[in-house]
Design a protein around this motif. Sequence first.
Motif, PDB file in Angstrom:
ATOM      1  N   ILE A  73       0.854  -1.178   0.000  1.00 27.79           N
ATOM      2  CA  ILE A  73       0.000   0.000   0.000  1.00 27.79           C
ATOM      3  C   ILE A  73       0.897   1.236   0.000  1.00 27.79           C
ATOM      4  CG2 ILE A  73      -1.638   1.336   1.375  1.00 27.79           C
ATOM      5  CD1 ILE A  73      -2.755  -1.334   2.359  1.00 27.79           C
ATOM      6  N   TYR A  74       0.572   2.164  -0.876  1.00 25.55           N
ATOM      7  CA  TYR A  74       1.299   3.435  -0.943  1.00 25.55           C
ATOM      8  C   TYR A  74       0.304   4.560  -0.686  1.00 25.55           C
ATOM      9  CZ  TYR A  74       3.404   7.602  -2.915  1.00 25.55           C
ATOM     10  OH  TYR A  74       3.872   8.879  -3.092  1.00 25.55           O
ATOM     11  N   LEU A  75       0.608   5.377   0.295  1.00 23.53           N
ATOM     12  CA  LEU A  75      -0.231   6.531   0.607  1.00 23.53           C
ATOM     13  C   LEU A  75       0.617   7.796   0.580  1.00 23.53           C
ATOM     14  CD1 LEU A  75      -2.168   5.083   3.680  1.00 23.53           C
ATOM     15  CD2 LEU A  75      -2.983   5.240   1.322  1.00 23.53           C
ATOM     16  N   HIS A  76       0.023   8.881   0.085  1.00 23.85           N
ATOM     17  CA  HIS A  76       0.716  10.161   0.182  1.00 23.85           C
ATOM     18  C   HIS A  76      -0.290  11.287   0.364  1.00 23.85           C
ATOM     19  CE1 HIS A  76       0.712  10.784  -4.450  1.00 23.85           C
ATOM     20  NE2 HIS A  76      -0.171  11.596  -3.941  1.00 23.85           N
ATOM     21  N   SER A  77       0.240  12.422   0.707  1.00 22.73           N
ATOM     22  CA  SER A  77      -0.558  13.625   0.879  1.00 22.73           C
ATOM     23  C   SER A  77      -0.012  14.680  -0.060  1.00 22.73           C
ATOM     24  CB  SER A  77      -0.476  14.103   2.331  1.00 22.73           C
ATOM     25  OG  SER A  77      -1.033  15.393   2.443  1.00 22.73           O
ATOM     26  N   ARG A  78      -0.884  15.227  -0.911  1.00 21.31           N
ATOM     27  CA  ARG A  78      -0.433  16.290  -1.834  1.00 21.31           C
ATOM     28  C   ARG A  78       0.143  17.481  -1.086  1.00 21.31           C
ATOM     29  NH1 ARG A  78      -5.629  16.977  -5.561  1.00 21.31           N
ATOM     30  NH2 ARG A  78      -6.509  15.458  -4.155  1.00 21.31           N
ATOM     31  N   ASN A  79      -0.269  17.658   0.144  1.00 19.45           N
ATOM     32  CA  ASN A  79       0.169  18.813   0.930  1.00 19.45           C
ATOM     33  C   ASN A  79       1.561  18.635   1.525  1.00 19.45           C
ATOM     34  OD1 ASN A  79      -2.363  19.914   0.387  1.00 19.45           O
ATOM     35  ND2 ASN A  79      -3.250  18.984   2.224  1.00 19.45           N
ATOM     36  N   HIS A  80       2.099  17.425   1.429  1.00 15.44           N
ATOM     37  CA  HIS A  80       3.425  17.164   1.992  1.00 15.44           C
ATOM     38  C   HIS A  80       4.472  17.627   0.997  1.00 15.44           C
ATOM     39  CE1 HIS A  80       6.870  14.990   3.612  1.00 15.44           C
ATOM     40  NE2 HIS A  80       6.188  14.937   4.744  1.00 15.44           N
ATOM     41  N   GLY A  81       5.453  18.364   1.459  1.00 19.92           N
ATOM     42  CA  GLY A  81       6.439  18.998   0.589  1.00 19.92           C
ATOM     43  C   GLY A  81       7.283  18.067  -0.254  1.00 19.92           C
ATOM     44  N   LEU A 132      -7.668   4.423   5.482  1.00 16.61           N
ATOM     45  CA  LEU A 132      -6.562   3.491   5.658  1.00 16.61           C
ATOM     46  C   LEU A 132      -5.410   4.138   6.420  1.00 16.61           C
ATOM     47  CD1 LEU A 132      -5.809   0.610   5.076  1.00 16.61           C
ATOM     48  CD2 LEU A 132      -4.925   1.325   2.874  1.00 16.61           C
ATOM     49  N   SER A 133      -5.116   5.390   6.116  1.00 15.59           N
ATOM     50  CA  SER A 133      -4.029   6.082   6.834  1.00 15.59           C
ATOM     51  C   SER A 133      -4.363   6.199   8.317  1.00 15.59           C
ATOM     52  CB  SER A 133      -3.754   7.459   6.228  1.00 15.59           C
ATOM     53  OG  SER A 133      -4.789   8.364   6.526  1.00 15.59           O
ATOM     54  N   TYR A 134      -5.646   6.382   8.619  1.00 10.72           N
ATOM     55  CA  TYR A 134      -6.078   6.455  10.015  1.00 10.72           C
ATOM     56  C   TYR A 134      -5.923   5.089  10.685  1.00 10.72           C
ATOM     57  CZ  TYR A 134      -8.996   7.217  14.087  1.00 10.72           C
ATOM     58  OH  TYR A 134      -9.454   7.300  15.381  1.00 10.72           O
ATOM     59  N   GLN A 135      -6.355   4.023   9.994  1.00  6.99           N
ATOM     60  CA  GLN A 135      -6.263   2.674  10.552  1.00  6.99           C
ATOM     61  C   GLN A 135      -4.813   2.257  10.786  1.00  6.99           C
ATOM     62  OE1 GLN A 135      -8.374   0.528   7.532  1.00  6.99           O
ATOM     63  NE2 GLN A 135     -10.308   0.556   8.667  1.00  6.99           N
ATOM     64  N   LEU A 136      -3.922   2.689   9.890  1.00  9.59           N
ATOM     65  CA  LEU A 136      -2.503   2.320  10.016  1.00  9.59           C
ATOM     66  C   LEU A 136      -1.714   3.319  10.854  1.00  9.59           C
ATOM     67  CD1 LEU A 136      -1.903   1.143   6.338  1.00  9.59           C
ATOM     68  CD2 LEU A 136      -2.033  -0.303   8.379  1.00  9.59           C
ATOM     69  N   THR A 177       1.716   8.874  10.202  1.00 15.35           N
ATOM     70  CA  THR A 177       2.008  10.240  10.629  1.00 15.35           C
ATOM     71  C   THR A 177       2.946  10.965   9.677  1.00 15.35           C
ATOM     72  OG1 THR A 177       3.833   9.445  11.998  1.00 15.35           O
ATOM     73  CG2 THR A 177       1.677   9.682  13.066  1.00 15.35           C
ATOM     74  N   LYS A 178       3.565  10.214   8.770  1.00 14.86           N
ATOM     75  CA  LYS A 178       4.559  10.796   7.879  1.00 14.86           C
ATOM     76  C   LYS A 178       4.367  10.252   6.471  1.00 14.86           C
ATOM     77  CE  LYS A 178       9.451  11.839   8.396  1.00 14.86           C
ATOM     78  NZ  LYS A 178      10.681  11.460   9.043  1.00 14.86           N
ATOM     79  N   TYR A 179       4.505  11.127   5.482  1.00 17.15           N
ATOM     80  CA  TYR A 179       4.328  10.728   4.084  1.00 17.15           C
ATOM     81  C   TYR A 179       5.590  11.029   3.302  1.00 17.15           C
ATOM     82  CZ  TYR A 179      -0.485  10.492   5.537  1.00 17.15           C
ATOM     83  OH  TYR A 179      -1.630  10.154   6.203  1.00 17.15           O
ATOM     84  N   PRO A 180       5.841  10.290   2.236  1.00 19.09           N
ATOM     85  CA  PRO A 180       5.079   9.159   1.707  1.00 19.09           C
ATOM     86  C   PRO A 180       5.131   7.975   2.668  1.00 19.09           C
ATOM     87  CG  PRO A 180       7.164   9.344   0.554  1.00 19.09           C
ATOM     88  CD  PRO A 180       7.066  10.529   1.459  1.00 19.09           C
ATOM     89  N   PHE A 181       4.161   7.077   2.494  1.00 19.53           N
ATOM     90  CA  PHE A 181       4.024   5.938   3.397  1.00 19.53           C
ATOM     91  C   PHE A 181       3.808   4.671   2.579  1.00 19.53           C
ATOM     92  CE2 PHE A 181       1.244   2.937   5.569  1.00 19.53           C
ATOM     93  CZ  PHE A 181       1.931   2.730   6.744  1.00 19.53           C
ATOM     94  N   PHE A 182       4.508   3.610   2.975  1.00 24.07           N
ATOM     95  CA  PHE A 182       4.312   2.280   2.395  1.00 24.07           C
ATOM     96  C   PHE A 182       3.998   1.305   3.523  1.00 24.07           C
ATOM     97  CE2 PHE A 182       7.101   4.170  -0.791  1.00 24.07           C
ATOM     98  CZ  PHE A 182       6.541   3.726  -1.978  1.00 24.07           C
ATOM     99  N   ALA A 183       3.122   0.366   3.239  1.00 28.52           N
ATOM    100  CA  ALA A 183       2.851  -0.734   4.167  1.00 28.52           C
ATOM    101  C   ALA A 183       2.877  -2.023   3.362  1.00 28.52           C
ATOM    102  CB  ALA A 183       1.491  -0.560   4.826  1.00 28.52           C
ATOM    103  N   VAL A 184       3.569  -3.017   3.878  1.00 24.45           N
ATOM    104  CA  VAL A 184       3.568  -4.343   3.264  1.00 24.45           C
ATOM    105  C   VAL A 184       2.665  -5.212   4.131  1.00 24.45           C
ATOM    106  CG1 VAL A 184       4.950  -6.333   2.577  1.00 24.45           C
ATOM    107  CG2 VAL A 184       5.915  -4.023   2.383  1.00 24.45           C
ATOM    108  N   LEU A 185       1.634  -5.764   3.483  1.00 24.35           N
ATOM    109  CA  LEU A 185       0.642  -6.565   4.192  1.00 24.35           C
ATOM    110  C   LEU A 185       0.526  -7.949   3.565  1.00 24.35           C
ATOM    111  CD1 LEU A 185      -2.186  -3.889   4.228  1.00 24.35           C
ATOM    112  CD2 LEU A 185      -0.816  -4.542   6.176  1.00 24.35           C
ATOM    113  N   THR A 186       0.079  -8.878   4.380  1.00 26.96           N
ATOM    114  CA  THR A 186      -0.289 -10.201   3.864  1.00 26.96           C
ATOM    115  C   THR A 186      -1.693 -10.511   4.343  1.00 26.96           C
ATOM    116  OG1 THR A 186       0.278 -12.530   3.690  1.00 26.96           O
ATOM    117  CG2 THR A 186       0.743 -11.484   5.800  1.00 26.96           C
TER     118      THR A 186
END
Length: 193
Positions: free
Chosen positions: A9-17, A55-59, A62-71
């Motif tokens: 999973i890849y999450l980011h925020s456009r507002n993050h520099g 998903l960002s709330y569940q995981l 606090t910092k972006y970009p963010f990756f999570a490896v899940l099974t």
Amino acid sequence: VREHKFLLIYLHSRNHGDIQRFCCETLCTESVASFLEENFILWGGDISSSEPYKLSYQLNVTKYPFFAVLTNVTYTTEMAAYLQSLNYNKRLSQSGTTLLSRIEGYMNSTDLLRILTDTLEKHQPILLASKAIQEERDRNRMLVEQQDREYRESEERDKQLEKQLLDQENNKQIEQQLRIAEQLEKEQSRVTQ
């Protein structure tokens, strides 16, 4: 896990520099893009959208970009035995989704690939066990299907044999009745002469 890959999973925020720089210099490089596509099932989004935000709330991101490896491999006794045989000790979720690794913040492509490669190597036994269990289930299913097919074929052969025997028996009875009828006819013709 039918593909026997982990979910990335890849999450980011456009507002993050650093997001624009990260996307251009790290995420979209040929080496990273091909590595991700080859080794993971991919899902991503910007947290300004509903699902990525949830998903960002569940995981607890606090910092972006963010990756999570899940099974999504469920921890069963069968899975536990395979993992133990491979000397793998991480306990998987009984509900089916386990967070294996999280990566937060900007990094270059070399560091990202190293971390993801380490994660794959460390948790490879999950995929091996999952694949082995699936192959065993497939073999068992095919064996049951073969046995069912052979049983139906045997049943059909038995029905055909039974029909042949019944036909032979009917033919014998018909022949016997014809002989009796013939004898009766002969006797009647002798009596009338």
